[in-house]
Design a protein around this motif. Sequence first.
Motif, PDB file in Angstrom:
ATOM      1  N   TYR A  20     -80.598  32.400  26.859  1.00 19.22           N
ATOM      2  CA  TYR A  20     -81.803  31.596  27.080  1.00 19.22           C
ATOM      3  C   TYR A  20     -82.524  32.009  28.355  1.00 19.22           C
ATOM      4  O   TYR A  20     -83.762  32.058  28.405  1.00 19.22           O
ATOM      5  CB  TYR A  20     -81.441  30.113  27.117  1.00 19.22           C
ATOM      6  N   ALA A  21     -81.773  32.306  29.396  1.00 22.19           N
ATOM      7  CA  ALA A  21     -82.387  32.705  30.659  1.00 22.19           C
ATOM      8  C   ALA A  21     -83.167  34.004  30.497  1.00 22.19           C
ATOM      9  O   ALA A  21     -84.287  34.145  31.013  1.00 22.19           O
ATOM     10  CB  ALA A  21     -81.320  32.862  31.738  1.00 22.19           C
ATOM     11  N   ARG A  23     -84.427  35.238  27.720  1.00 26.50           N
ATOM     12  CA  ARG A  23     -85.591  34.995  26.860  1.00 26.50           C
ATOM     13  C   ARG A  23     -86.702  34.272  27.618  1.00 26.50           C
ATOM     14  O   ARG A  23     -87.882  34.449  27.314  1.00 26.50           O
ATOM     15  CB  ARG A  23     -85.172  34.194  25.633  1.00 26.50           C
ATOM     16  N   LYS A  24     -86.319  33.480  28.609  1.00 32.44           N
ATOM     17  CA  LYS A  24     -87.314  32.778  29.414  1.00 32.44           C
ATOM     18  C   LYS A  24     -87.785  33.619  30.608  1.00 32.44           C
ATOM     19  O   LYS A  24     -88.560  33.151  31.436  1.00 32.44           O
ATOM     20  CB  LYS A  24     -86.749  31.443  29.900  1.00 32.44           C
ATOM     21  N   ARG A  25     -87.255  34.823  30.689  1.00 29.91           N
ATOM     22  CA  ARG A  25     -87.627  35.766  31.753  1.00 29.91           C
ATOM     23  C   ARG A  25     -87.356  35.211  33.149  1.00 29.91           C
ATOM     24  O   ARG A  25     -88.183  35.323  34.064  1.00 29.91           O
ATOM     25  CB  ARG A  25     -89.091  36.190  31.595  1.00 29.91           C
ATOM     26  N   LEU A  26     -86.169  34.642  33.273  1.00 33.13           N
ATOM     27  CA  LEU A  26     -85.687  34.264  34.598  1.00 33.13           C
ATOM     28  C   LEU A  26     -84.803  35.402  35.096  1.00 33.13           C
ATOM     29  O   LEU A  26     -83.900  35.843  34.391  1.00 33.13           O
ATOM     30  CB  LEU A  26     -84.861  32.983  34.526  1.00 33.13           C
ATOM     31  N   TRP A  74     -84.324  41.457  32.928  1.00 32.98           N
ATOM     32  CA  TRP A  74     -84.186  40.044  33.268  1.00 32.98           C
ATOM     33  C   TRP A  74     -82.742  39.575  33.400  1.00 32.98           C
ATOM     34  O   TRP A  74     -82.491  38.529  33.995  1.00 32.98           O
ATOM     35  CB  TRP A  74     -84.910  39.181  32.227  1.00 32.98           C
ATOM     36  N   LEU A 296     -80.401  24.979  30.892  1.00 36.93           N
ATOM     37  CA  LEU A 296     -81.402  26.042  31.083  1.00 36.93           C
ATOM     38  C   LEU A 296     -82.818  25.522  30.985  1.00 36.93           C
ATOM     39  O   LEU A 296     -83.713  25.968  31.718  1.00 36.93           O
ATOM     40  CB  LEU A 296     -81.163  27.168  30.072  1.00 36.93           C
ATOM     41  N   GLU A 297     -83.039  24.587  30.090  1.00 36.29           N
ATOM     42  CA  GLU A 297     -84.379  23.999  30.001  1.00 36.29           C
ATOM     43  C   GLU A 297     -84.743  23.329  31.325  1.00 36.29           C
ATOM     44  O   GLU A 297     -85.870  23.449  31.821  1.00 36.29           O
ATOM     45  CB  GLU A 297     -84.439  22.985  28.856  1.00 36.29           C
ATOM     46  N   TYR A 300     -85.248  26.001  34.136  1.00 38.14           N
ATOM     47  CA  TYR A 300     -86.554  26.673  33.975  1.00 38.14           C
ATOM     48  C   TYR A 300     -87.669  25.805  34.568  1.00 38.14           C
ATOM     49  O   TYR A 300     -88.527  26.316  35.311  1.00 38.14           O
ATOM     50  CB  TYR A 300     -86.811  26.938  32.496  1.00 38.14           C
ATOM     51  N   HIS A 304     -89.984  26.757  37.986  1.00 42.13           N
ATOM     52  CA  HIS A 304     -91.438  26.923  37.858  1.00 42.13           C
ATOM     53  C   HIS A 304     -92.244  25.776  38.470  1.00 42.13           C
ATOM     54  O   HIS A 304     -93.467  25.847  38.517  1.00 42.13           O
ATOM     55  CB  HIS A 304     -91.816  27.091  36.389  1.00 42.13           C
TER      56      HIS A 304
END
Length: 306
Positions: A20-21, A23-26, A74, A296-297, A300, A304
């Motif tokens: 997930y991280a 894919r979220k580009r963290l 990432w 992760l949600e 994120y 941000h």
Amino acid sequence: MSYNLAIVGGGPAGTAAAVYAARKRLKTIFITDEWGGQSAVSPDIQNWIGDTSLSGAELAKKLRAHAESYAGEWLTIKSPERVISITDTGASFDIVLRNKETVQAKTVLISSGANRRKLDVPGAAEFDQKGLTYCASCDGPLFADQDVVVIGGGNAAFESALQLLAYCKNVTLLNRSDTFRADEVTVEKVLAKPNMHAIKNAIPTKVLGEKFVNGLVYSDGTGEHTLPVAGIFVEIGLVPNTEWLGDIVQLNAVKQVIVDPRTQKSSHPRIWAAGDVTDGLYHQNNIATGDAVKALEDIYLYIHHA
């Protein structure tokens, strides 16, 4: 190098978080000594959603392949590697690895899991995963129509016994004292089953078997007795892998990370935790992945909006 996120632990929770991280580009570093978590040693897992049956080794291989498919810009993976300590520097964390390297991360997800407290009697190590197991939900169906024993007296032991009653011919629970630690409602419900038996003041002394388990010896103060069983389910507690955390987050009495179940956030505003390392009420592979996605949600949104 500094990262947005450090994930510590490579079981289902850590792997889900890494995917997930990325894919979220963290900008994420994923640190694990081993892949697959506690289930890596299980010969047959039948409750991992999407696979009707697979071994723990196969699960570990799939988790690793999924995470590694995102390795690159990432996601940086360090394995085999272990975290030795963590220090809050204010704006980020200094995370010291076994190889003496220090990495910096703005946030941390603890998914370092736990180890089952092992049964320490002759034969227990020899027959581990050969009839002696630490997971009723994983391995219970393998003992359909057979006699089994559960070792323990807490809620986990009684809940395991209740699961096993759906498959097994007879279930016997051994409790080392004359009182159960499980709540009274659960004890009464489980012991009311006609194929359920409990023995108090019973201390296991030896696991018997040839190629697989065929019995358990216990002492009850009057001497030693043998239970002829095909399966032994050990529920004497978990040992969370939190020794590297020091006092950076609040732990409960058994050293699990205390989290907010809505977000998986710990007592530290930039640290989250997921899976068996937490004080969550239930611990299973599928639950661990859900915990990690939830975390992760929230991570994120924190990164941000911080």
